[in-house]
Write a protein that holds these residues in place. Structure first.
Motif, PDB file in Angstrom:
ATOM      1  N   VAL A  89       0.838  -1.204   0.000  1.00 27.69           N
ATOM      2  CA  VAL A  89       0.000   0.000   0.000  1.00 27.69           C
ATOM      3  C   VAL A  89       0.867   1.245   0.000  1.00 27.69           C
ATOM      4  O   VAL A  89       0.581   2.213  -0.708  1.00 27.69           O
ATOM      5  N   SER A  90       1.939   1.242   0.776  1.00 24.92           N
ATOM      6  CA  SER A  90       2.837   2.397   0.820  1.00 24.92           C
ATOM      7  C   SER A  90       3.415   2.691  -0.554  1.00 24.92           C
ATOM      8  O   SER A  90       3.514   3.840  -0.965  1.00 24.92           O
ATOM      9  N   ILE A  91       3.790   1.646  -1.257  1.00 22.66           N
ATOM     10  CA  ILE A  91       4.329   1.812  -2.604  1.00 22.66           C
ATOM     11  C   ILE A  91       3.243   2.335  -3.538  1.00 22.66           C
ATOM     12  O   ILE A  91       3.450   3.275  -4.305  1.00 22.66           O
ATOM     13  N   PHE A  92       2.056   1.745  -3.465  1.00 19.02           N
ATOM     14  CA  PHE A  92       0.932   2.148  -4.310  1.00 19.02           C
ATOM     15  C   PHE A  92       0.577   3.610  -4.092  1.00 19.02           C
ATOM     16  O   PHE A  92       0.313   4.343  -5.050  1.00 19.02           O
ATOM     17  N   GLU A  93       0.570   4.048  -2.843  1.00 20.30           N
ATOM     18  CA  GLU A  93       0.189   5.421  -2.530  1.00 20.30           C
ATOM     19  C   GLU A  93       1.165   6.440  -3.098  1.00 20.30           C
ATOM     20  O   GLU A  93       0.817   7.589  -3.309  1.00 20.30           O
ATOM     21  N   GLN A  94       2.393   6.031  -3.385  1.00 22.96           N
ATOM     22  CA  GLN A  94       3.392   6.944  -3.921  1.00 22.96           C
ATOM     23  C   GLN A  94       3.322   7.066  -5.439  1.00 22.96           C
ATOM     24  O   GLN A  94       3.962   7.937  -6.026  1.00 22.96           O
ATOM     25  N   LEU A  95       2.545   6.223  -6.078  1.00 24.52           N
ATOM     26  CA  LEU A  95       2.418   6.256  -7.530  1.00 24.52           C
ATOM     27  C   LEU A  95       1.478   7.367  -7.978  1.00 24.52           C
ATOM     28  O   LEU A  95       0.551   7.730  -7.269  1.00 24.52           O
ATOM     29  N   SER A  96       1.700   7.866  -9.158  1.00 25.37           N
ATOM     30  CA  SER A  96       0.785   8.851  -9.740  1.00 25.37           C
ATOM     31  C   SER A  96      -0.487   8.108 -10.189  1.00 25.37           C
ATOM     32  O   SER A  96      -0.450   6.899 -10.371  1.00 25.37           O
ATOM     33  N   PRO A  97      -1.602   8.821 -10.369  1.00 19.20           N
ATOM     34  CA  PRO A  97      -2.813   8.165 -10.848  1.00 19.20           C
ATOM     35  C   PRO A  97      -2.586   7.409 -12.161  1.00 19.20           C
ATOM     36  O   PRO A  97      -3.132   6.331 -12.361  1.00 19.20           O
ATOM     37  N   ARG A  98      -1.773   7.954 -13.049  1.00 20.88           N
ATOM     38  CA  ARG A  98      -1.498   7.267 -14.322  1.00 20.88           C
ATOM     39  C   ARG A  98      -0.759   5.956 -14.080  1.00 20.88           C
ATOM     40  O   ARG A  98      -1.049   4.954 -14.715  1.00 20.88           O
ATOM     41  N   GLN A  99       0.217   5.968 -13.178  1.00 20.80           N
ATOM     42  CA  GLN A  99       0.954   4.747 -12.867  1.00 20.80           C
ATOM     43  C   GLN A  99       0.054   3.693 -12.226  1.00 20.80           C
ATOM     44  O   GLN A  99       0.229   2.508 -12.454  1.00 20.80           O
ATOM     45  N   ARG A 100      -0.915   4.138 -11.426  1.00 24.70           N
ATOM     46  CA  ARG A 100      -1.846   3.199 -10.775  1.00 24.70           C
ATOM     47  C   ARG A 100      -2.716   2.485 -11.807  1.00 24.70           C
ATOM     48  O   ARG A 100      -3.042   1.325 -11.644  1.00 24.70           O
ATOM     49  N   ASP A 101      -3.116   3.213 -12.827  1.00 29.97           N
ATOM     50  CA  ASP A 101      -3.933   2.608 -13.876  1.00 29.97           C
ATOM     51  C   ASP A 101      -3.148   1.548 -14.601  1.00 29.97           C
ATOM     52  O   ASP A 101      -3.596   0.520 -14.958  1.00 29.97           O
TER      53      ASP A 101
END
Length: 101
Positions: A89-101
């Motif tokens: 989750v910590s890693i995910f939260e640091q991603l930009s919205p584009r990277q999350r997609d």
């Protein structure tokens, strides 16, 4: 055992529920339309949930919990101790919205 009959959430409870969702969504940097799309609901309906104007189905509640990585207990009752905690989750939260997609 006697169980209290289920009652609909009060307007105040709906407002707090929406506030918890909005705060977590903002904290992890997700847009409303992204969450609504993942839930399979309209943006307008999602906005009404965040504003405390609408309640959610069990399926939507579970979806919110998964998308926002937050416990159902916290969403319903505000119990931070029950918040999901996972290193990814910590890693995910640091991603930009584009990277999350």
């Amino acid at each position: 055992m006697n169980y209290k009959e289920a009652t609909p959430m009060t307007h105040e409870e709906l407002l707090l529920f929406g506030e918890r969702i909005r705060n977590k969504r903002n904290h992890i940097g997700l847009a409303q339309d992204h969450v609504a799309d993942k839930l399979g609901i309209s943006l307008r309906f999602y906005q009404m949930i965040e504003h405390g104007d609408k309640s959610v189905s069990l399926d939507t509640l579970i979806g919110l919990s998964k998308i926002l990585n937050i416990s159902i207990d916290y969403l319903l009752f505000g119990d931070l101790a029950q918040q999901l905690d996972h290193p990814i989750v910590s890693i995910f939260e640091q991603l930009s919205p584009r990277q999350r997609d």
